[in-house]
Design an enzyme around this catalytic site. Structure first.
Site, PDB file in Angstrom:
ATOM      1  N   ASP A   1       0.863  -1.178   0.000  1.00 17.33           N
ATOM      2  CA  ASP A   1       0.000   0.000   0.000  1.00 17.33           C
ATOM      3  C   ASP A   1       0.901   1.230   0.000  1.00 17.33           C
ATOM      4  O   ASP A   1       1.684   1.431   0.937  1.00 17.33           O
ATOM      5  CB  ASP A   1      -0.895   0.022   1.235  1.00 17.33           C
ATOM      6  CG  ASP A   1      -1.914  -1.105   1.235  1.00 17.33           C
ATOM      7  OD1 ASP A   1      -2.252  -1.585   0.141  1.00 17.33           O
ATOM      8  OD2 ASP A   1      -2.358  -1.506   2.322  1.00 17.33           O
TER       9      ASP A   1
ATOM     10  N   ASP B   1     -13.869  -4.679  -1.984  1.00 13.85           N
ATOM     11  CA  ASP B   1     -13.706  -4.353  -0.564  1.00 13.85           C
ATOM     12  C   ASP B   1     -15.051  -4.524   0.153  1.00 13.85           C
ATOM     13  O   ASP B   1     -15.772  -3.548   0.375  1.00 13.85           O
ATOM     14  CB  ASP B   1     -13.222  -2.907  -0.393  1.00 13.85           C
ATOM     15  CG  ASP B   1     -11.832  -2.693  -0.959  1.00 13.85           C
ATOM     16  OD1 ASP B   1     -10.993  -3.580  -0.801  1.00 13.85           O
ATOM     17  OD2 ASP B   1     -11.599  -1.627  -1.563  1.00 13.85           O
TER      18      ASP B   1
END
Length: 528
Positions: free
Chosen positions: A225, A382
């Site tokens: 990330d 998600d």
């Protein structure tokens, strides 16, 4: 030696160029038809979709010089579509002829298999070749394709590979060699094959062993990330249920430099590396020079597949110019990405499809898949659990859960979210995955907000439900805390890959140790 690369403008050619340069060779790009004729060695790294490739070759007047070059039996290496282009036709693009240098056609894998065939698989050599010099024979190489060649002349077959069926994974006739696998993405074994091909003086040989049957490895994926910290520097971070700020200091967690970490994971044996751009400037992706530079620098020394996610959508810049998602994706591909991951935009596309009963054919998913192939499009989902007392309580796809809700609810559905998990939408993960597959996506990256950063293990119920709903590969994500969690997801679901971030960054689990553990437990893994 100068190597000529036929770059017709599609996909990630940068990795091929970097791998050739890493072996000490100069690279020259084909600019016009004469460059093909004048080549000493020609490398054709075909990436994308068959029809788009052949149309581009014809528009640029490359077909006749290519055929002429091949007829002279001069050194040629075709990769992926560079193999398929040599044949007469492909089921991927009916009515669009290939080069027709070899008799035969390109056919799709059976619908009973997860397609695309993505990952690390072995090869079964059928005869000697210079490219086998120094290979043991049990190496795995990286494949990513939905179609395979069926030659009429079986004598040109160099290797085969097993994936539900036995298919031709490379061919050779004289100095003409073409592979379905990607040497430039196959780690040290792939670089060895490229080195052998470019050396030219090596005598043909066979590997010391040959598998009776090849097996597709389960992939271990390292996720980075990436966002700017409070000083504006790009760093690798990790969220706790998507919150990347330390609860005490409130500063963005800094777990290292993206390029350095990617190289470390490559050296340790990661099968793929995913960059998720979670920083604010993803809203202006074509001006997102730091992320483009990260991809370019990483691809210089990392020879496994790279995926980039975050900001893969259409947008309008400050001058009012509209950029399509395809243009944004193209910029990332040209900078070194092999796949792009689409998140929030996929949810909005599916919502439109459900509400209107149709969708713009130039939506991000379909447009990118049409040009670069479905294998280049990953959908990042998600979801979070929403409990229900009974299936009748909601119109969404419901599962019966072994993990009851706070009020003892025995059923749940998985609500898709956008904006980094901050906003729930009225669409469930199973529906999203199915519709995205229909629109052309080739892979699902399945996260879980409830498990992110918890180290409690993957959400097996979610993963099993999505794997059962689609016929494309699924990558499990969110929740891994130890090696047993990888074993659990590989043995209890049909998932093809498992992703982790924090436990790798903090060295709580080392990739070599993880692979050794899985191998001892009977899970097929890759060593390169």
């Amino acid at each position: 030696m100068r190597v000529t690369v036929l770059d017709y403008g599609a996909g990630n050619v940068r990795s091929v160029v970097n791998s050739i340069k890493s072996l000490g060779h100069e690279v020259h790009f084909v600019q016009n038809p004469e460059d093909i004729i004048n080549s000493e060695i020609l490398v054709f790294p075909g990436v994308g979709a068959f029809g788009e490739m052949m149309n581009t070759l014809r528009e640029r007047s490359f077909v006749d010089p290519l055929i002429s070059y091949l007829k002279q039996n001069r050194p040629f290496l075709g990769i992926c579509l560079g193999l398929q282009a040599l044949f007469e036709e492909s089921e991927e693009a009916p009515g669009i002829p290939g080069l027709g240098f070899f008799k035969g056609k390109v056919v799709r894998f059976p619908k009973s298999l997860p397609v695309p065939h993505i990952g690390w698989n072995g090869i079964k050599p059928k005869r000697e070749s210079l490219i086998f010099h120094g290979l043991r024979g049990n190496e795995k190489l990286y494949f990513v394709h939905s179609y395979h060649v069926v030659p009429q002349d079986r004598s040109i077959i160099l290797t085969t590979t097993d994936y539900g069926v036995e298919f031709v994974s490379s061919i050779q006739q004289g100095n003409i060699i073409a592979t379905q696998f990607h040497p430039e993405k196959s780690g040290s074994a792939g670089l060895r094959i490229l080195k052998n091909f470019l050396a030219r003086s090596i005598q043909p040989s066979a590997p010391t062993m040959s598998p009776v049957q090849t097996r597709l490895a389960r992939r271990i994926v390292a996720c980075l990330d990436v966002r700017s910290d409070d000083t504006g520097r790009l760093v690798v971070t990790k969220g706790d249920q998507y919150d990347v700020r330390d609860r005490t200091s409130k500063a963005v967690r800094n777990l290292g430099d993206p390029v350095e970490l990617a190289r470390r994971y490559y050296d340790e044996g990661a099968d793929e590396i995913v960059f998720l751009n979670i920083t604010g400037f993803r809203n202006f992706p074509l001006k997102d020079m730091p992320m483009l530079e990260i991809l370019k620098k990483t691809s210089e020394n990392v020879f496994v597949p790279l995926t980039i996610g975050g900001g893969i959508r259409g947008y309008r810049d400050e001058k009012g110019r509209r950029y399509s998602a395809l243009e944004v994706a193209s910029e990332y591909f040209r900078s070194g990405a092999d796949k792009v991951s689409i998140g929030s935009d996929a949810v909005h596309i599916v919502e439109e499809c459900i509400s209107k009963g149709s969708v713009d054919p130039d939506n991000a998913i379909s447009a990118i898949a049409r040009v670069y192939g479905c294998q280049a499009v990953v959908i990042s989902i998600d979801p979070r659990r929403v409990y229900a007392r009974s299936p009748e309580e909601t119109k969404h796809n419901v599962i019966e859960t072994e993990l009851p809700g706070p009020q003892g609810e025995r059923f749940c559905w998985y609500q898709c979210t956008v904006k980094g998990g901050r906003e729930g939408r009225n669409v469930d993960a199973i529906t999203l995955a199915r519709v995205c597959e229909e629109l052309g996506a080739g892979e699902i990256l399945l996260n879980c907000i409830d498990r992110d950063g918890t180290n409690l293990g993957y959400d097996i119920e979610l993963i099993r439900a999505v794997c059962d709903a689609v016929n494309i590969p699924v990558i499990a994500s969110s929740g891994a805390g130890c090696a047993d969690h990888f074993l659990e997801v590989f043995t209890k679901t049909r998932v093809e890959a498992a992703l982790a971030a924090g436990i790798f960054h903090r060295r709580e689990v080392r990739i070599p140790d993880l692979k050794n553990y899985l191998r001892r437990k009977g899970v097929e893994v890759n060593d390169y």
